[in-house]
Design an enzyme around this catalytic site. Structure first.
Site, PDB file in Angstrom:
ATOM      1  N   ARG A 233       0.851  -1.184   0.000  1.00  0.00           N
ATOM      2  CA  ARG A 233       0.000   0.000   0.000  1.00  0.00           C
ATOM      3  C   ARG A 233       0.886   1.233   0.000  1.00  0.00           C
ATOM      4  O   ARG A 233       1.919   1.292   0.657  1.00  0.00           O
ATOM      5  CB  ARG A 233      -0.906   0.021   1.237  1.00  0.00           C
ATOM      6  CG  ARG A 233      -2.140  -0.836   1.106  1.00  0.00           C
ATOM      7  CD  ARG A 233      -3.172  -0.213   0.168  1.00  0.00           C
ATOM      8  NE  ARG A 233      -4.418  -0.958   0.155  1.00  0.00           N
ATOM      9  CZ  ARG A 233      -4.742  -1.864  -0.741  1.00  0.00           C
ATOM     10  NH1 ARG A 233      -3.881  -2.172  -1.698  1.00  0.00           N
ATOM     11  NH2 ARG A 233      -5.913  -2.479  -0.708  1.00  0.00           N
ATOM     12  N   GLU A 262      -3.473   7.829  -4.953  1.00  0.00           N
ATOM     13  CA  GLU A 262      -3.679   7.352  -6.325  1.00  0.00           C
ATOM     14  C   GLU A 262      -4.931   7.992  -6.935  1.00  0.00           C
ATOM     15  O   GLU A 262      -5.913   8.188  -6.225  1.00  0.00           O
ATOM     16  CB  GLU A 262      -3.813   5.824  -6.320  1.00  0.00           C
ATOM     17  CG  GLU A 262      -2.539   5.149  -5.849  1.00  0.00           C
ATOM     18  CD  GLU A 262      -2.632   3.627  -5.832  1.00  0.00           C
ATOM     19  OE1 GLU A 262      -3.699   3.086  -6.205  1.00  0.00           O
ATOM     20  OE2 GLU A 262      -1.643   2.978  -5.454  1.00  0.00           O
ATOM     21  N   HIS A 280      -0.269   0.859 -10.361  1.00  0.00           N
ATOM     22  CA  HIS A 280      -0.998  -0.098  -9.540  1.00  0.00           C
ATOM     23  C   HIS A 280      -1.549  -1.246 -10.394  1.00  0.00           C
ATOM     24  O   HIS A 280      -2.763  -1.462 -10.483  1.00  0.00           O
ATOM     25  CB  HIS A 280      -2.130   0.596  -8.788  1.00  0.00           C
ATOM     26  CG  HIS A 280      -2.572  -0.170  -7.564  1.00  0.00           C
ATOM     27  ND1 HIS A 280      -3.143   0.435  -6.474  1.00  0.00           N
ATOM     28  CD2 HIS A 280      -2.534  -1.499  -7.256  1.00  0.00           C
ATOM     29  CE1 HIS A 280      -3.437  -0.471  -5.560  1.00  0.00           C
ATOM     30  NE2 HIS A 280      -3.072  -1.660  -6.018  1.00  0.00           N
TER      31      HIS A 280
END
Length: 317
Positions: A233, A262, A280
């Site tokens: 994370r 993000e 990601h």
């Protein structure tokens, strides 16, 4: 028999939506012109939620007095307040295992890309520099002889370790406690792990316990040959401290698949030459996302058919 009413917070894969529509009465929050008004109207009817990247807390749960289950898409669930769900007697599930291999493969690929600067080398070729300026400069780091410190030796961490062993890397780890049956050296602190390795693989979940766990002290302990890889994370790494460590030469490089905010990516990191950045994509293959979506469906079906989920989060077991 009347179908249970469920809420879908965001669009899901077609194969998932088709199955949900067949088994449930689905209310799509993302399609509502006035989401607040929609929730006020249908909230009491909702018994299940197919969750994708929405925060679940006390305020959210108050809107659904008859909610029984939150079926979350993804292995990480730091956006779900499990304590609040326990108080409300709401089951929470996630999608572990089905993405383990994909994320582990991505982690190893990102590590190799970062160490050998493969993304930068491809850009060199695509920009025509191979013909204009000659070969890409020799990479100053190598994978050979490195020690990989894994922060978070869960399912994915172990899968990464197994793959890393095949490259001849030494393995060590840090987590909340020493694990039985694990032969890798255990370190009682993250700073100790960083001192013992030159490649730090972050696989830890998000949340208050791990917020900015990788900080200035950890990066300093990692040292000038150190490389940080994060596929856990974004919140686990202090991005300002990371940028400063890279700019000053405190560490050598970094490879990141996740970020604090993000999809925003820090400009300081974007400008640095020995940083590899991915949007990601750790589990982002069609096959793996299909399997994750299927588990969201299967958890909901299992709950309403048997009263038991397939993959409850650990706090619910």
């Amino acid at each position: 028999m009347q179908k249970p009413d469920i809420l879908m917070t965001k669009p899901m894969l077609p194969v998932v939506e088709e199955q949900l529509d067949e088994a449930f009465t689905v209310h799509r929050l993302h399609a509502a012109e006035d989401p607040a008004a929609m929730l006020g109207e249908i909230g009491p009817k909702i018994r299940g939620i197919a969750l994708s990247w929405a925060e679940v807390n006390d305020t959210f749960l108050e809107k659904f007095p008859n909610l029984e289950i939150v079926s979350s898409f993804g292995v990480g669930y730091d956006h779900v307040d499990t304590d609040a769900c326990l108080r409300a007697k709401v089951m929470v599930t996630h999608t572990p295992d089905v993405l383990t291999d994909e994320v582990a493969d991505t982690a190893i690929g990102l590590m190799i890309m970062t160490v050998r600067e493969l993304g930068q080398a491809e850009t060199w070729l695509r920009d025509g520099n191979w013909t204009k300026k000659g070969g890409y400069p020799l990479s100053q780091a190598t994978l050979q002889g490195r020690t990989l410190g894994i922060f978070g030796l869960g399912r994915i961490g172990k899968a990464i370790a197994r793959r890393a062993e095949s490259f001849g890397l030494k393995i060590a780890y840090y987590g909340r406690s020493r694990q039985d049956g694990v032969d890798y050296p255990y370190h009682a602190s993250l700073v100790s792990l960083a001192e013992a390795c030159d490649t730090l693989m972050v696989v830890a979940p998000g949340g208050a316990e791990t917020q900015h766990a990788v900080n200035t002290d950890v990066l300093k302990a990692l040292g000038p040959n150190g490389i940080v890889i994060n596929i856990g994370r974004g919140s686990v790494i202090d991005e300002v401290a990371l940028a400063e460590a890279l700019e000053s030469g405190t560490i050598y490089g970094a490879g990141l698949d996740v970020f604090e905010q993000e999809p925003c990516t820090p400009e300081r990191l974007m400008k640095l030459p020995r940083v590899t950045l991915l949007p990601h994509v750790g589990s982002a293959s069609q096959a793996t996302r299909n399997a994750m979506g299927q588990l969201v469906v299967d958890n909901l079906k299992s709950w309403f058919e048997t009263g038991k989920p397939l993959t409850a989060v650990p706090e619910m077991r």
